[in-house]
Design an enzyme around this catalytic site. Structure first.
Site, PDB file in Angstrom:
ATOM      1  N   LEU A   9      50.213  31.624  33.020  1.00 55.41           N
ATOM      2  CA  LEU A   9      48.775  31.849  33.013  1.00 55.41           C
ATOM      3  C   LEU A   9      48.514  33.139  33.787  1.00 55.41           C
ATOM      4  O   LEU A   9      48.919  33.261  34.948  1.00 55.41           O
ATOM      5  CB  LEU A   9      48.038  30.679  33.662  1.00 55.41           C
ATOM      6  CG  LEU A   9      46.510  30.652  33.525  1.00 55.41           C
ATOM      7  CD1 LEU A   9      45.990  29.223  33.640  1.00 55.41           C
ATOM      8  CD2 LEU A   9      45.820  31.529  34.582  1.00 55.41           C
ATOM      9  N   ASN A  90      45.843  37.633  39.208  1.00 55.42           N
ATOM     10  CA  ASN A  90      45.642  39.078  39.224  1.00 55.42           C
ATOM     11  C   ASN A  90      44.183  39.506  39.233  1.00 55.42           C
ATOM     12  O   ASN A  90      43.871  40.605  39.680  1.00 55.42           O
ATOM     13  CB  ASN A  90      46.345  39.688  37.992  1.00 55.42           C
ATOM     14  CG  ASN A  90      45.904  41.111  37.727  1.00 55.42           C
ATOM     15  OD1 ASN A  90      46.306  42.040  38.421  1.00 55.42           O
ATOM     16  ND2 ASN A  90      45.043  41.281  36.714  1.00 55.42           N
ATOM     17  N   TYR A 155      37.312  44.190  50.923  1.00 51.77           N
ATOM     18  CA  TYR A 155      38.553  44.222  50.150  1.00 51.77           C
ATOM     19  C   TYR A 155      39.796  44.011  51.021  1.00 51.77           C
ATOM     20  O   TYR A 155      40.650  43.186  50.720  1.00 51.77           O
ATOM     21  CB  TYR A 155      38.649  45.549  49.393  1.00 51.77           C
ATOM     22  CG  TYR A 155      39.802  45.615  48.431  1.00 51.77           C
ATOM     23  CD1 TYR A 155      39.727  44.991  47.189  1.00 51.77           C
ATOM     24  CD2 TYR A 155      40.975  46.296  48.754  1.00 51.77           C
ATOM     25  CE1 TYR A 155      40.788  45.047  46.300  1.00 51.77           C
ATOM     26  CE2 TYR A 155      42.032  46.358  47.875  1.00 51.77           C
ATOM     27  CZ  TYR A 155      41.933  45.725  46.651  1.00 51.77           C
ATOM     28  OH  TYR A 155      42.986  45.776  45.767  1.00 51.77           O
ATOM     29  N   LYS A 159      42.354  40.811  50.844  1.00 50.31           N
ATOM     30  CA  LYS A 159      43.752  40.975  50.477  1.00 50.31           C
ATOM     31  C   LYS A 159      44.685  40.554  51.610  1.00 50.31           C
ATOM     32  O   LYS A 159      45.828  40.140  51.365  1.00 50.31           O
ATOM     33  CB  LYS A 159      44.019  42.424  50.052  1.00 50.31           C
ATOM     34  CG  LYS A 159      43.321  42.806  48.744  1.00 50.31           C
ATOM     35  CD  LYS A 159      43.702  41.861  47.609  1.00 50.31           C
ATOM     36  CE  LYS A 159      43.128  42.300  46.271  1.00 50.31           C
ATOM     37  NZ  LYS A 159      43.500  41.381  45.161  1.00 50.31           N
TER      38      LYS A 159
END
Length: 265
Positions: A9, A90, A155, A159
């Site tokens: 997936l 992703n 961001y 992350k």
């Protein structure tokens, strides 16, 4: 090529690193569940990969900013008679507005897509992987997570969570045949900077040696998770940058992070 009998997936599969992962996994004979918002692009990619590699490709158009999307994706996967052996988390997004000026709905969407959905999809996929004694999970982190803090909205913090969470999961799940890798690319030629509106600014500030192709990132990332490496920094230059940042004192790193900010307009 006949199917490997395993299914991957891939979220954010319509372009960039996600599409590159889909192509790489199809070439290895894995069936695919392609997830993104743009159904037309997913359909075209599915047709390409099915024709070229003879694998099954299912298209699930979904917006991971929707709180119900992860569970809906997994329920749809089950209804198709498939189970997730490989999960490529992703999908990503990032605004280009200062934190104080951004609508909270925008910030909440970033957190939903890149923290909550990543965590929930893994949580939903892991029980089946444990049952079958096999699993591969690649979570897209960033080189930014290994560097001093930068003024890049949420961001870097997001992350950093993905990096730490992936390592913790890998430690917990490896005894069950499940490898988890945080893939930490640097600047990658994809549509991410186009969406952010920062491609021209980033490319004008940064030398070409810092940029990688999505295919190169994927090759290293997949090799890392297959080899059981919990963190992958693709590219020699990025590895040097990540290693050299470790001794930097927090105070100095903070100054550098504010000074060198490729996301800044």
């Amino acid at each position: 090529m006949s199917s490997s009998g395993r299914t991957a997936l891939v979220t954010g599969a319509s372009a960039g690193i996600g599409a590159a992962f889909a192509r790489h996994l199809a070439a290895e004979g894995h069936d695919l569940i392609l997830v993104a918002r743009r159904e037309d692009r997913l359909t075209a990619l599915a047709a390409e990969l099915s024709s070229k590699h003879g694998v099954r490709c299912e298209v699930l158009a979904a917006d991971l900013a929707d709180r119900e999307a992860p569970r809906s994706i997994m329920e749809r996967t089950t209804s198709l008679g498939l189970h997730v052996d490989i999960l490529i988390n992703n999908a990503g997004m990032s605004g280009n507005t200062a934190f104080a000026d951004a609508p909270f709905e925008t910030l909440a969407a970033e957190i939903q897509v890149m923290i909550t959905a990543v965590t929930e999809l893994a949580h939903l996929a892991v029980p089946g992987m444990k049952e079958r004694g096999y699993g591969r999970i690649v979570n897209l982190s960033s080189l930014a997570a290994l560097l001093p803090p930068a003024a890049s909205l949420l961001y870097t913090a997001i992350k950093s969570y993905v990096l730490d969470m992936s390592q913790a999961l890998d430690m917990e799940l490896k005894p069950h045949g499940i490898n988890v890798t945080a893939l930490c690319p640097g600047f990658t030629h994809s549509e991410f900077h186009d969406v952010m509106g920062t491609r021209d600014a980033a490319q004008s500030k940064l030398p070409s040696v810092l940029w990688q192709s999505a295919d190169a990132v994927v090759r290293e990332g997949w090799r890392a998770v297959e080899n059981g490496n919990p963190v992958c920094v693709p590219g020699v230059v990025n590895k040097v940058i990540a290693a050299s940042s470790k001794p930097i004192p927090t105070r100095v790193g903070y100054v550098l992070g504010k000074t060198f900010n490729p996301f800044k307009q």
